[in-house]
Design an enzyme around this catalytic site. Structure first.
Site, PDB file in Angstrom:
ATOM      1  N   HIS A  12      -2.800   1.800  11.608  1.00 23.13           N
ATOM      2  CA  HIS A  12      -3.086   0.354  11.660  1.00 23.13           C
ATOM      3  C   HIS A  12      -1.913  -0.450  12.265  1.00 23.13           C
ATOM      4  O   HIS A  12      -1.658  -1.586  11.857  1.00 23.13           O
ATOM      5  CB  HIS A  12      -3.484  -0.162  10.277  1.00 23.13           C
ATOM      6  CG  HIS A  12      -2.432  -0.023   9.214  1.00 23.13           C
ATOM      7  ND1 HIS A  12      -2.739   0.165   7.878  1.00 23.13           N
ATOM      8  CD2 HIS A  12      -1.080  -0.053   9.269  1.00 23.13           C
ATOM      9  CE1 HIS A  12      -1.620   0.233   7.186  1.00 23.13           C
ATOM     10  NE2 HIS A  12      -0.597   0.100   8.006  1.00 23.13           N
ATOM     11  N   HIS A  59       1.240  -5.630   3.600  1.00 20.04           N
ATOM     12  CA  HIS A  59       2.646  -5.511   3.991  1.00 20.04           C
ATOM     13  C   HIS A  59       3.384  -6.792   3.615  1.00 20.04           C
ATOM     14  O   HIS A  59       3.840  -7.533   4.482  1.00 20.04           O
ATOM     15  CB  HIS A  59       2.769  -5.244   5.486  1.00 20.04           C
ATOM     16  CG  HIS A  59       2.042  -4.013   5.953  1.00 20.04           C
ATOM     17  ND1 HIS A  59       0.685  -3.946   6.114  1.00 20.04           N
ATOM     18  CD2 HIS A  59       2.515  -2.786   6.305  1.00 20.04           C
ATOM     19  CE1 HIS A  59       0.346  -2.734   6.543  1.00 20.04           C
ATOM     20  NE2 HIS A  59       1.422  -2.016   6.662  1.00 20.04           N
ATOM     21  N   HIS A 193       5.978   7.559  10.779  1.00 16.81           N
ATOM     22  CA  HIS A 193       6.778   6.440  11.301  1.00 16.81           C
ATOM     23  C   HIS A 193       7.813   6.004  10.284  1.00 16.81           C
ATOM     24  O   HIS A 193       7.598   6.047   9.087  1.00 16.81           O
ATOM     25  CB  HIS A 193       5.924   5.252  11.759  1.00 16.81           C
ATOM     26  CG  HIS A 193       5.120   4.524  10.727  1.00 16.81           C
ATOM     27  ND1 HIS A 193       4.151   5.108   9.934  1.00 16.81           N
ATOM     28  CD2 HIS A 193       5.091   3.206  10.382  1.00 16.81           C
ATOM     29  CE1 HIS A 193       3.578   4.203   9.163  1.00 16.81           C
ATOM     30  NE2 HIS A 193       4.136   3.032   9.402  1.00 16.81           N
ATOM     31  N   GLU A 240       2.377   5.997   3.805  1.00 12.81           N
ATOM     32  CA  GLU A 240       1.066   5.326   3.901  1.00 12.81           C
ATOM     33  C   GLU A 240      -0.076   6.335   3.953  1.00 12.81           C
ATOM     34  O   GLU A 240      -1.216   6.022   3.605  1.00 12.81           O
ATOM     35  CB  GLU A 240       1.001   4.444   5.165  1.00 12.81           C
ATOM     36  CG  GLU A 240       1.835   3.176   5.084  1.00 12.81           C
ATOM     37  CD  GLU A 240       1.651   2.265   6.295  1.00 12.81           C
ATOM     38  OE1 GLU A 240       2.002   1.090   6.197  1.00 12.81           O
ATOM     39  OE2 GLU A 240       1.165   2.728   7.361  1.00 12.81           O
TER      40      GLU A 240
END
Ligand code: DHB
Ligand code: FE
Length: 280
Positions: A12, A59, A193, A240
């Protein structure tokens, strides 16, 4: 009765939303990424889900250090778009399905999973970028969406096993809803990431591809992977990926893999995408 017909996993990355919103999808950097979703857009147009149960993480847009729910279910009629610092994305508001969301809350909480019920919330790139990737740029989203936010931003996030079992409870909840609805469950975030510190920019293709494979064919084993493995192999934000196990837990043990896509880079992130059909 309602049923879960399919699961979708997708990263995302916020820059993907910016590329769409700024008309950059045909540029050399972005075109190969968006091509990976061509099949998905055609597929979902023919599937016409009534509701997407969308597992994502906030977030620090709706929640901050004051409130950090581990699992939060959006029960509102409508969810606005969060301003993440450069104005809200120019995408439609998200329409919820309060009746189904409350039913799932009742069922899942009674099955011993603590959910936080959210009646007002704005949604950020974690939710809107997957919608854009799958549906493009419509005037209104073509289905209802139940936002389901998981804390993977501040330690401690939930374990993979808990997420996987929660997916199973969500499935039982959906299947006991007394209305014929075609429901999809999506898991978002990842893949490898790290956005901070000396390892910023970390990408681990080998880990990501093994994760995709195990999510499809060995989800029960994958559910035992500890957070430290996600952190070490996939970077601090790679955790995530536990959210994908909620999606996978809501599907059959054996699924039909309709589509798999993996691409590097998108901003600082590896992008992974799966479409899994719940075969009868
Ligand atoms: C970025 C942010 C995310 O939330 C994510 O999941 C991937 C990438 C980013 O800022 O590049
Ligand atoms: Fe994220």
């Amino acid at each position: 009765m309602a049923k879960i017909s399919a699961g979708v996993a997708t990263s995302h990355v916020p820059a993907i939303g910016a590329a769409l919103d700024l008309g950059k999808t045909e540029e050399d950097y972005w075109a190969p990424l968006f091509r990976g979703y061509d099949f998905s857009k055609r597929w979902i147009e023919s599937e016409k889900p009534d509701v997407v149960f969308l597992v994502y993480n906030d977030h620090a847009s709706a929640f901050d250090m004051k409130f950090i729910p581990t699992f939060a279910i959006g029960c509102a009629e409508q969810f606005g778009i969060a301003d993440e610092g450069w104005g809200p994305r120019p995408v439609p508001d998200v329409m919820g399905h309060p009746d189904l969301a409350w039913h799932i809350s009742q069922s899942v909480i009674q099955a011993d999973f603590d959910l936080t019920i959210i009646n007002e919330m704005k949604v950020d790139h974690g939710l809107t970028v997957p919608l854009s990737l799958m549906f493009g740029q419509p005037q209104a989203w073509p289905c209802k969406v139940i936002p389901f936010a998981v804390n993977v931003v501040l330690y401690p996030p939930p374990s993979g096993r808990r997420c996987y079992n929660l997916g199973k409870a969500i499935r039982r909840a959906v299947e006991s809803f007394d209305e014929d609805l075609n429901v999809q469950i999506w898991g978002t975030g990842g893949m490898s990431h790290q956005l901070q510190g000396p390892r910023a920019g970390l990408i681990n293709k080998e880990f990501d591809n093994a994760f995709l494979e195990r999510l499809v064919n060995d989800p029960d084993g994958l559910a035992d992977m500890p957070h430290v493995d996600y952190m070490r192999e996939a970077g601090s934000e790679g955790v995530e990926l536990v959210m994908w196990l909620i999606m996978r837990g809501a599907l059959n043990d054996k699924v039909n893999e309709l589509h798999r896509f993996y691409h590097v880079p998108a901003s600082n992130t590896a992008v992974g995408h799966l479409i899994l059909e719940n075969t009868e």
